[in-house]
Every structure is written in C-alpha cells, then in structure tokens.
Write an enzyme that holds these catalytic residues in place. Structure first.
Site, PDB file in Angstrom:
ATOM      1  CG  ASP A  20      21.947 -54.023 -22.153  1.00 58.23           C
ATOM      2  OD1 ASP A  20      22.135 -52.786 -22.175  1.00 58.23           O
ATOM      3  OD2 ASP A  20      22.607 -54.803 -21.434  1.00 58.23           O
ATOM      4  N   GLY A  21      22.268 -52.523 -25.026  1.00 63.87           N
ATOM      5  CA  GLY A  21      23.386 -52.365 -25.961  1.00 63.87           C
ATOM      6  C   GLY A  21      23.365 -51.085 -26.784  1.00 63.87           C
ATOM      7  N   GLY A  23      24.254 -48.053 -25.888  1.00 62.95           N
ATOM      8  CA  GLY A  23      25.469 -47.273 -25.660  1.00 62.95           C
ATOM      9  C   GLY A  23      26.647 -47.843 -26.439  1.00 62.95           C
ATOM     10  NE  ARG A  24      27.196 -52.893 -24.224  1.00 62.48           N
ATOM     11  CZ  ARG A  24      26.593 -54.005 -23.819  1.00 62.48           C
ATOM     12  NH1 ARG A  24      27.175 -55.165 -24.013  1.00 62.48           N
ATOM     13  NH2 ARG A  24      25.428 -53.931 -23.228  1.00 62.48           N
ATOM     14  CD  GLU A  67      18.337 -51.317 -10.277  1.00 62.26           C
ATOM     15  OE1 GLU A  67      17.604 -51.377 -11.294  1.00 62.26           O
ATOM     16  OE2 GLU A  67      18.012 -51.827  -9.170  1.00 62.26           O
ATOM     17  CG  ASN A  68      18.674 -47.878 -16.673  1.00 64.57           C
ATOM     18  OD1 ASN A  68      17.808 -48.424 -17.367  1.00 64.57           O
ATOM     19  ND2 ASN A  68      19.885 -48.413 -16.511  1.00 64.57           N
ATOM     20  CD1 TRP A  69      15.017 -44.125 -11.337  1.00 64.44           C
ATOM     21  CD2 TRP A  69      15.091 -42.257 -12.553  1.00 64.44           C
ATOM     22  NE1 TRP A  69      13.748 -43.897 -11.824  1.00 64.44           N
ATOM     23  CE2 TRP A  69      13.768 -42.750 -12.562  1.00 64.44           C
ATOM     24  CE3 TRP A  69      15.373 -41.083 -13.263  1.00 64.44           C
ATOM     25  CZ2 TRP A  69      12.731 -42.111 -13.246  1.00 64.44           C
ATOM     26  CZ3 TRP A  69      14.349 -40.447 -13.944  1.00 64.44           C
ATOM     27  CH2 TRP A  69      13.043 -40.957 -13.930  1.00 64.44           C
ATOM     28  NE  ARG A  71      22.244 -46.484 -17.878  1.00 66.57           N
ATOM     29  CZ  ARG A  71      22.221 -47.182 -18.986  1.00 66.57           C
ATOM     30  NH1 ARG A  71      22.146 -46.573 -20.154  1.00 66.57           N
ATOM     31  NH2 ARG A  71      22.255 -48.498 -18.950  1.00 66.57           N
TER      32      ARG A  71
HETATM   33  C1  IPE Z   1      18.902 -53.331 -18.236  1.00 71.15           C
HETATM   34  O1  IPE Z   1      20.016 -52.856 -18.904  1.00 71.15           O
HETATM   35  C2  IPE Z   1      17.845 -52.272 -18.179  1.00 71.15           C
HETATM   36  C3  IPE Z   1      17.222 -51.941 -19.441  1.00 71.15           C
HETATM   37  C4  IPE Z   1      17.408 -52.568 -20.591  1.00 71.15           C
HETATM   38  C5  IPE Z   1      16.291 -50.855 -19.422  1.00 71.15           C
HETATM   39  P1  IPE Z   1      21.232 -52.191 -18.117  1.00 71.15           P
HETATM   40  O2  IPE Z   1      22.243 -51.840 -19.156  1.00 71.15           O
HETATM   41  O3  IPE Z   1      20.750 -51.094 -17.266  1.00 71.15           O
HETATM   42  O4  IPE Z   1      21.707 -53.383 -17.195  1.00 71.15           O
HETATM   43  P2  IPE Z   1      23.157 -53.748 -16.649  1.00 71.15           P
HETATM   44  O5  IPE Z   1      23.683 -52.515 -15.985  1.00 71.15           O
HETATM   45  O6  IPE Z   1      23.973 -54.129 -17.840  1.00 71.15           O
HETATM   46  O7  IPE Z   1      22.931 -54.896 -15.735  1.00 71.15           O
HETATM   47  C1  IPE Z   2      19.943 -50.104 -23.081  1.00 71.12           C
HETATM   48  O1  IPE Z   2      21.175 -49.742 -23.607  1.00 71.12           O
HETATM   49  C2  IPE Z   2      19.036 -48.919 -22.859  1.00 71.12           C
HETATM   50  C3  IPE Z   2      18.861 -48.554 -21.435  1.00 71.12           C
HETATM   51  C4  IPE Z   2      19.308 -49.237 -20.430  1.00 71.12           C
HETATM   52  C5  IPE Z   2      18.131 -47.348 -21.164  1.00 71.12           C
HETATM   53  P1  IPE Z   2      22.364 -49.248 -22.667  1.00 71.12           P
HETATM   54  O2  IPE Z   2      22.255 -47.768 -22.542  1.00 71.12           O
HETATM   55  O3  IPE Z   2      22.367 -50.000 -21.404  1.00 71.12           O
HETATM   56  O4  IPE Z   2      23.608 -49.612 -23.577  1.00 71.12           O
HETATM   57  P2  IPE Z   2      24.954 -50.297 -23.104  1.00 71.12           P
HETATM   58  O5  IPE Z   2      24.587 -51.505 -22.312  1.00 71.12           O
HETATM   59  O6  IPE Z   2      25.681 -49.285 -22.294  1.00 71.12           O
HETATM   60  O7  IPE Z   2      25.647 -50.641 -24.374  1.00 71.12           O
HETATM   61 MG    MG Z   3      23.231 -51.735 -20.828  1.00 68.68          MG
END
Ligand code: IPE
Ligand code: IPE
Ligand code: MG
Length: 251
Positions: A20-21, A23-24, A67-69, A71
C-alpha cells in the site's frame, strides 16, 4: 517478547504483503498516481528476490482488491496494463528461479488480455518448486469465503457432504488458497493499520508487521527488518506459550 535466550521463532514459511501507498508516494512527488504503481513494481521484484534468497516457501502479494474496481477507470486500466507487462516481463525469471505463480481472487473479472497472460504464466510455472508466489488479484477475503460457502452448500445440496460434518479443513480447502499454508507474517506498508479484506480466514493466527514506509520505497532492507521483527514475536496460538516455539498441534 520473552528474554532469557529462548530461540527466536522459526523463519516464516509464508509471508503475505499488503502493498500500500503507491498513490501517496506519487502525490508527494507531484506525479500522477500511476507513477507510484510503476515504481511499486520495482519493490515487487526486490521482495520476490529477497524472499527467494532467504528460502521463504510462500509469498503472497495483495496487488488488487475487489474494492479497487471502484477506482477511476483510467487508474484501473493502467494497473491492468502494468500487471500484464509485469507478467510478460517476469515470466522468464520466474522460471529461471523455480518460482511457481498462483493467483487468488475472482480472476474472471480481469480483462481478457490480462487473463490470457496470467493463465499462461500460471501454467508455465506450474511445475516449479523453489517458492510459490501468489498474486491476490480482484481479491477480497469476504468474497472468497462467500464463494467457498457456495461450493460447500452446493455439495451439501447434491448430497455429497453432510452439513454437520463440514470441518475447518473443508472450508480451508474450498478457499482460493487451498493447499497453501496459512500466512505466518502479514506485512502492511504505508502506515495504515487495517486488514482491508485480505486473507480474513487464513490470517487467524498470523503475526502483523505495519510499517510507515510507502510501497515504492519498500525494498530488501525493509523486508529483512520486517522478518527480524517477526523473529522476536512470541507466537502462542491460544496455548500457554511456555516454550516460545509453539506451533499449532504441538502438545
Ligand atoms: C489494500 O489497499 C489493497 C491492496 C494493497 C491491493 P487499499 O489502498 O485498497 O486499502 P484501503 O482502501 O486503504 O483500505
Ligand atoms: C496500493 O497503493 C496499490 C493498490 C491498491 C492497487 P494505493 O494505490 O492504494 O496507494 P495509496 O494508498 O492511495 O497511497
Ligand atoms: Mg491504498
């Protein structure tokens, strides 16, 4: 944690990572989110390599949740493209290092151009045995449990099993992770302290390591640090924990 020179926990057999992270990481640099995902692939490569070198048998990476679908479409499309590129590019190395690829999740939802290369990579690495790399794609723990419940209910309705004789093992064996041991260690990057629908059944007795490091900055040193933290945990599995090295089923 215990003092007194007790032996540290055995190395984990199965490590699972919530990556995770991305995007940030990108936002902090004024870049589009997809650049974070692109850099995240470097971390995937580093962690896979490190896990293999250490002799970890199972590595599971949460790459895309159900849930990522939800986005924005451009982000989902780019992620799918990166996934396809990754699979094509890494296949020779997976084979070279004896890594078997598996997938968990509702892979039927993935676009066909990804499913094709995915199926091919799973098939082409199916006989490798040094490490099993499992990608969680279009994955959610609750959805996985629902699908397992449906399979068991169908078997019961067909008279193949008795509802009252369904065991833990039957449920585990109906999950996407059938045959994969439960994770010993779950790592989550980016400072979020939650499970986000990952391996809900399987992580019943996993140890969790949370780090503030954003996934694109996570590499071998950070992975080794998480393993070190794990080594000092005192796993008990609900038992009295006198020995410090208990595992389930120990007397
Ligand atoms: C969890 O991260 C899913 C993956 C790492 C693929 P998310 O960024 O989707 O989770 P939330 O929204 O912070 O709970
Ligand atoms: C994790 O990074 C990758 C996926 C969930 C696909 P994020 O895209 O969730 O990055 P943040 O949490 O927004 O920083
Ligand atoms: Mg995330």
């Amino acid at each position: 944690m215990k003092g007194g020179g007790l032996p540290p926990s055995a190395p984990p057999r199965h490590v699972a990572v919530i990556m995770d992270g991305n995007g940030r990481w990108a936002r902090q640099r004024g870049l589009p989110r997809v650049e974070g995902h692109r850099m995240g692939i470097r971390s995937v490569r580093a962690v896979v390599e490190c896990a293999r070198e250490i002799g970890i048998s199972y590595l599971t990476l949460y790459a895309f949740s159900t849930e990522n679908w939800g986005r924005p479409r451009t982000e989902v499309t780019t992620l799918m493209g990166l996934l396809r590129e990754f699979l094509i590019r890494e296949l020779p190395d997976l084979n070279k290092h004896g890594i078997r690829l598996r997938v968990i999740g509702e892979t039927g939802r993935l676009p066909s151009h990804v499913r094709g290369v995915l199926d091919h990579a799973v098939e082409a690495t199916g006989r490798n045995s040094s490490m099993t790399l499992t990608l969680a794609l279009s994955y959610a723990g609750r959805n996985e449990i629902v699908r397992a419940a449906r399979k068991l209910a169908a078997a019961a309705a067909a008279g193949k099993i008795l509802p009252e004789s369904i065991t833990d093992e039957d449920v585990a064996g109906s999950l996407d992770t059938a045959g994969i041991p439960d994770p010993d260690l779950v790592i989550r990057t980016s400072g979020e302290i939650r499970v986000s629908n990952f391996l809900l059944w399987q992580a019943a007795y996993a140890e969790f390591v949370f780090t503030d490091v954003l996934w694109p900055d996570f590499g071998k040193p950070e992975f080794l640090a998480a393993l070190e933290e794990y080594a000092h945990r005192d796993r008990r599995f609900g038992l009295a924990g006198e020995q410090g090295t208990l595992s389930p089923g120990d007397p």
